[in-house]
Design a protein around this motif. Structure first.
Motif, PDB file in Angstrom:
ATOM      1  N   LEU A  63       0.827  -1.209   0.000  1.00 51.82           N
ATOM      2  CA  LEU A  63       0.000   0.000   0.000  1.00 51.82           C
ATOM      3  C   LEU A  63       0.861   1.258   0.000  1.00 51.82           C
ATOM      4  O   LEU A  63       0.568   2.231  -0.714  1.00 51.82           O
ATOM      5  CB  LEU A  63      -0.914   0.001   1.223  1.00 51.82           C
ATOM      6  N   SER A  69      -3.972  -3.507  -6.509  1.00 48.21           N
ATOM      7  CA  SER A  69      -4.563  -4.391  -5.514  1.00 48.21           C
ATOM      8  C   SER A  69      -4.173  -5.852  -5.713  1.00 48.21           C
ATOM      9  O   SER A  69      -3.938  -6.577  -4.742  1.00 48.21           O
ATOM     10  CB  SER A  69      -6.087  -4.244  -5.514  1.00 48.21           C
ATOM     11  N   ILE A  72      -0.784  -6.440  -4.308  1.00 47.09           N
ATOM     12  CA  ILE A  72      -0.833  -6.465  -2.838  1.00 47.09           C
ATOM     13  C   ILE A  72      -1.363  -7.812  -2.355  1.00 47.09           C
ATOM     14  O   ILE A  72      -0.840  -8.398  -1.400  1.00 47.09           O
ATOM     15  CB  ILE A  72      -1.721  -5.319  -2.320  1.00 47.09           C
ATOM     16  N   GLY A 137      -6.316  -8.491  -2.025  1.00 50.94           N
ATOM     17  CA  GLY A 137      -5.943  -7.176  -2.532  1.00 50.94           C
ATOM     18  C   GLY A 137      -7.069  -6.174  -2.411  1.00 50.94           C
ATOM     19  O   GLY A 137      -6.850  -5.020  -2.023  1.00 50.94           O
ATOM     20  N   GLN A 138      -8.285  -6.608  -2.715  1.00 51.44           N
ATOM     21  CA  GLN A 138      -9.435  -5.715  -2.580  1.00 51.44           C
ATOM     22  C   GLN A 138      -9.709  -5.385  -1.119  1.00 51.44           C
ATOM     23  O   GLN A 138     -10.030  -4.249  -0.765  1.00 51.44           O
ATOM     24  CB  GLN A 138     -10.672  -6.362  -3.213  1.00 51.44           C
ATOM     25  N   LYS A 141      -7.364  -2.690   0.497  1.00 52.87           N
ATOM     26  CA  LYS A 141      -7.660  -1.296   0.169  1.00 52.87           C
ATOM     27  C   LYS A 141      -8.582  -0.652   1.208  1.00 52.87           C
ATOM     28  O   LYS A 141      -8.607   0.571   1.353  1.00 52.87           O
ATOM     29  CB  LYS A 141      -8.323  -1.215  -1.219  1.00 52.87           C
ATOM     30  N   HIS A 142      -9.335  -1.478   1.918  1.00 53.77           N
ATOM     31  CA  HIS A 142     -10.273  -0.973   2.927  1.00 53.77           C
ATOM     32  C   HIS A 142      -9.722  -1.126   4.341  1.00 53.77           C
ATOM     33  O   HIS A 142      -9.783  -0.202   5.145  1.00 53.77           O
ATOM     34  CB  HIS A 142     -11.613  -1.698   2.798  1.00 53.77           C
TER      35      HIS A 142
END
Length: 250
Positions: A63, A69, A72, A137-138, A141-142
Motif C-alpha cells: 500500500l 490491488s 498487494i 488485494g481488494q 484497500k479498505h
C-alpha cells in the motif's frame, strides 16, 4: 498419546502450534509437545493470527508503495506461503489429485501420498491462489485487520474436523498429532471466531465453516476420514470461502 485427550491449556501450546503450522523459528519443547498430543491445537487460531499479522505487514508495504490491488494480494499470499512452507497449499493440491484422480479409497490415499502433482492439483492451486490474491488485494484497500481474522479462523476450523473425522491412513502428520477432545475443538473455534469478529472479519464466521464442511463431507465419502492433506485443503477452502463472504457482505 491419547485420542481422547482432556483439554488443559498451557502457554507452551502456543509455540507448539506455531512450530507445527509454520517455519517460524520458535523454540518448542519437543518431548512436552509430543506428550501433549493434540492439546496445542486449541492455539491454532492464535498461530493463524500471527501469520495474518505478518502478511498484513507485507500488504502495508504494498500500500505504501502504491502497488495495484492484485499485487498487494499476491504479497499476502506469497508471505503466507513462505511463513508456512506452503504446507496447506500442498495439502490442497494432494487432496484434489487424490480425491478426484482415484477410483477407490486406497488408490486415492496412495495418490495423495505421492509427491508428484497432477492436473487437478495444478488447476486447483492456480484458481485458489488467484482468487485469494484478488480478494485479499481488494480487502487491503479498505482494512488490513480482517486478514488476521480470516487466517486465524481458517486454521482454528481444522480442529473440529480433526475431532469429528477419524484418520483415514493411520500415519502421517495428522495421525501423529492425534485426535483433539471436543473441549479442545470448542475452545479452538471460539478463539478463532473471537479473533475474526474483533478484527472485523465477522462474515468469515459464515464462509469458513461452509468451506471446511464441504471438504469434510467429500473426504468422509471418498476416503472415510481425514489426513494431513485433507486438513490443509479444509484450511484453504475455509480461507477462500471466508474471503468471498467478506468481500460480498462488507
Amino acid at each position: 498419546m491419547s485420542n481422547s485427550d482432556t483439554w488443559f491449556p498451557k502457554w507452551g501450546d502456543i509455540p507448539a502450534a506455531i512450530g507445527l503450522l509454520s517455519r517460524l523459528p520458535v523454540w518448542v519443547d519437543t518431548q512436552q509437545a509430543q506428550a501433549h498430543g493434540a492439546h496445542p491445537s486449541w492455539a491454532y487460531g492464535l498461530a493463524g493470527a500471527l501469520f495474518g499479522a505478518l502478511a498484513a505487514l507485507a500488504a502495508l508495504v504494498g500500500l505504501v508503495l502504491g502497488l495495484p490491488s492484485l499485487a498487494i494480494g499476491m504479497l499476502v499470499v506469497g508471505t503466507t506461503a513462505w511463513i508456512t512452507g506452503a504446507m496447506h497449499y500442498d495439502g490442497l493440491a494432494d487432496s484434489l489429485d487424490g480425491l478426484w484422480g482415484g477410483w477407490s479409497p486406497k488408490q486415492r490415499l496412495d495418490i495423495m501420498k505421492d509427491s508428484h502433482i497432477g492436473v487437478y492439483g495444478v488447476v486447483g492451486l492456480i484458481c485458489i491462489l488467484g482468487l485469494q490474491a484478488a480478494l485479499y488485494g481488494q480487502m487491503a484497500k479498505h482494512s488490513l485487520w480482517p486478514i488476521l481474522g480470516v487466517m486465524a479462523l481458517s486454521r482454528a476450523i481444522m480442529v473440529p474436523l480433526m475431532t469429528a473425522l477419524p484418520n483415514a491412513r493411520g500415519e502421517g502428520l495428522s495421525a501423529s498429532v492425534g485426535r483433539p477432545a471436543h473441549q479442545t475443538a470448542i475452545v479452538a473455534v471460539a478463539l478463532g471466531g473471537a479473533i475474526a469478529a474483533l478484527t472485523g472479519a465477522w462474515p468469515a464466521l459464515i464462509g469458513a465453516p461452509l468451506g471446511a464442511l464441504a471438504v469434510a463431507a467429500i473426504a468422509k465419502r471418498k476416503i472415510g476420514g481425514q489426513t494431513g492433506d485433507i486438513l490443509g485443503a479444509s484450511q484453504q477452502c475455509a480461507e477462500t470461502c471466508a474471503l468471498i463472504c467478506l468481500i460480498a457482505l462488507l
